[in-house]
Design a protein around this motif. Structure first.
Motif, PDB file in Angstrom:
ATOM      1  N   LEU A 182       0.816  -1.344   0.053  1.00  8.04           N
ATOM      2  CA  LEU A 182      -0.090   0.097   0.151  1.00  8.04           C
ATOM      3  C   LEU A 182       0.831   1.333  -0.129  1.00  8.04           C
ATOM      4  N   GLY A 183       2.046   1.259   0.882  1.00  7.21           N
ATOM      5  CA  GLY A 183       2.747   2.425   0.913  1.00  7.21           C
ATOM      6  C   GLY A 183       3.608   2.616  -0.200  1.00  7.21           C
ATOM      7  N   ILE A 184       3.989   1.576  -1.082  1.00 10.20           N
ATOM      8  CA  ILE A 184       4.661   1.705  -2.335  1.00 10.20           C
ATOM      9  C   ILE A 184       3.908   2.232  -3.304  1.00 10.20           C
ATOM     10  N   PHE A 185       2.646   1.731  -3.669  1.00 12.54           N
ATOM     11  CA  PHE A 185       1.677   1.884  -4.584  1.00 12.54           C
ATOM     12  C   PHE A 185       1.070   3.506  -4.390  1.00 12.54           C
ATOM     13  N   SER A 186       1.044   3.831  -3.120  1.00 12.18           N
ATOM     14  CA  SER A 186       0.574   5.337  -2.839  1.00 12.18           C
ATOM     15  C   SER A 186       1.661   6.188  -3.190  1.00 12.18           C
ATOM     16  N   ALA A 187       2.613   5.900  -2.771  1.00 13.72           N
ATOM     17  CA  ALA A 187       3.954   6.942  -2.885  1.00 13.72           C
ATOM     18  C   ALA A 187       4.449   7.092  -4.256  1.00 13.72           C
TER      19      ALA A 187
ATOM     20  N   GLY B 133      15.881   3.170   0.388  1.00 11.89           N
ATOM     21  CA  GLY B 133      14.755   3.790   1.081  1.00 11.89           C
ATOM     22  C   GLY B 133      13.503   2.892   1.457  1.00 11.89           C
ATOM     23  N   ILE B 134      13.229   1.899   0.410  1.00  8.22           N
ATOM     24  CA  ILE B 134      12.216   0.824   0.784  1.00  8.22           C
ATOM     25  C   ILE B 134      12.522  -0.003   2.020  1.00  8.22           C
TER      26      ILE B 134
ATOM     27  N   ALA C  16       9.128   5.650   1.090  1.00  4.64           N
ATOM     28  CA  ALA C  16       9.006   5.386  -0.188  1.00  4.64           C
ATOM     29  C   ALA C  16       8.899   6.751  -1.142  1.00  4.64           C
ATOM     30  N   ARG C  17       7.842   7.669  -0.704  1.00  8.07           N
ATOM     31  CA  ARG C  17       7.866   8.907  -1.585  1.00  8.07           C
ATOM     32  C   ARG C  17       9.254   9.533  -1.564  1.00  8.07           C
TER      33      ARG C  17
END
Length: 230
Positions: free
Chosen positions: A23-28, A143-144, A106-107
């Motif tokens: 979710l975090g990677i997709f959103s970022a 970063g990830i 992530a962003r």
């Protein structure tokens, strides 16, 4: 010594970190490329759980997932299963609490990446999924990885929201954090201290593993640069 709190904490942290990772990677990835005005509004909304008190997050989850809530009520009537005061209730709480850590880390990694890498790959006719997983993710892996470790550590130590939506039931919903608090309330400082040491040992092991991976990555990059010069 009952080891259920340890097993339950690791289970909740592993599941919530897996969910938060994607979710975090997709959103970022998507928000990093939207216009600045829209990015600011979305960033505030997605980062809000990071600054809210855990008890406030727990309250909103109880309102939403409780037996009379807009989600928990229909789910209870349909399946006969409550969404609160169960072990997986803690997953909802930890996902909400840890998501901003993964998202912002992530962003930041995506925004600091050289965009010409993506543009060059697109001119070669590579598909977007291939570019993301084979080019963007390897470049941003530090970063990830940092965001993933932070999310796991935060999920492992979460107490406020978890205690409100999952409660404390030995052998059913107990986690390390709720167990330490309960033992302290009961005056069993010796056993509470043991659980504190267990949590410290796990956290140190996770951070040590990350440091080893970073050193290995640094050596790998150094070897690649040396080979390129030669």
């Amino acid at each position: 010594m009952d080891w259920y709190p340890l097993l339950n904490s690791l289970r909740v942290a592993a599941i919530s970190t897996s969910v938060t990772f994607f979710l975090g990677i997709f959103s970022a990835w998507h928000i990093a490329r939207v216009p600045r005005a829209l990015k600011g509004a979305l960033d505030v909304a997605l980062t809000l759980p990071l600054v809210l008190p855990p008890t406030v997050i727990g309250y909103f989850l109880l309102v939403l997932l409780g037996p009379k809530g807009p989600v928990g009520g229909p789910f209870l009537a349909w399946t006969g299963q409550r969404l609160v005061m169960t072990w997986f209730s803690a997953v909802f709480a930890t996902v909400l609490v840890t998501f901003p850590l993964m998202y912002r880390t992530a962003r930041g990694a995506f925004e600091s990446m050289d965009p010409t890498l993506v543009y060059s790959a697109q001119t070669l006719g590579l598909s977007n999924p291939y570019i993301f997983w084979r080019i963007v993710m390897p470049v941003c892996r530090q970063g990830i990885l940092a965001g993933t470790v932070l999310a796991f550590a935060r999920a492992l130590g979460e107490y406020g929201a978890t205690s409100m939506v999952a409660g404390y039931t030995p052998g059913r919903t107990a986690t390390i954090s709720t167990t330490v608090y309960q033992l302290w309330r009961e005056g069993d400082d010796a056993l509470a201290f043991r659980w504190v040491l267990v949590n410290l040992a796990i956290s140190c092991a996770v951070l040590l593993a990350v440091n080893l991976l970073e050193r290995r990555e640094s050596r790998h990059r150094g070897g690649n640069r040396f080979g390129a010069v030669c």
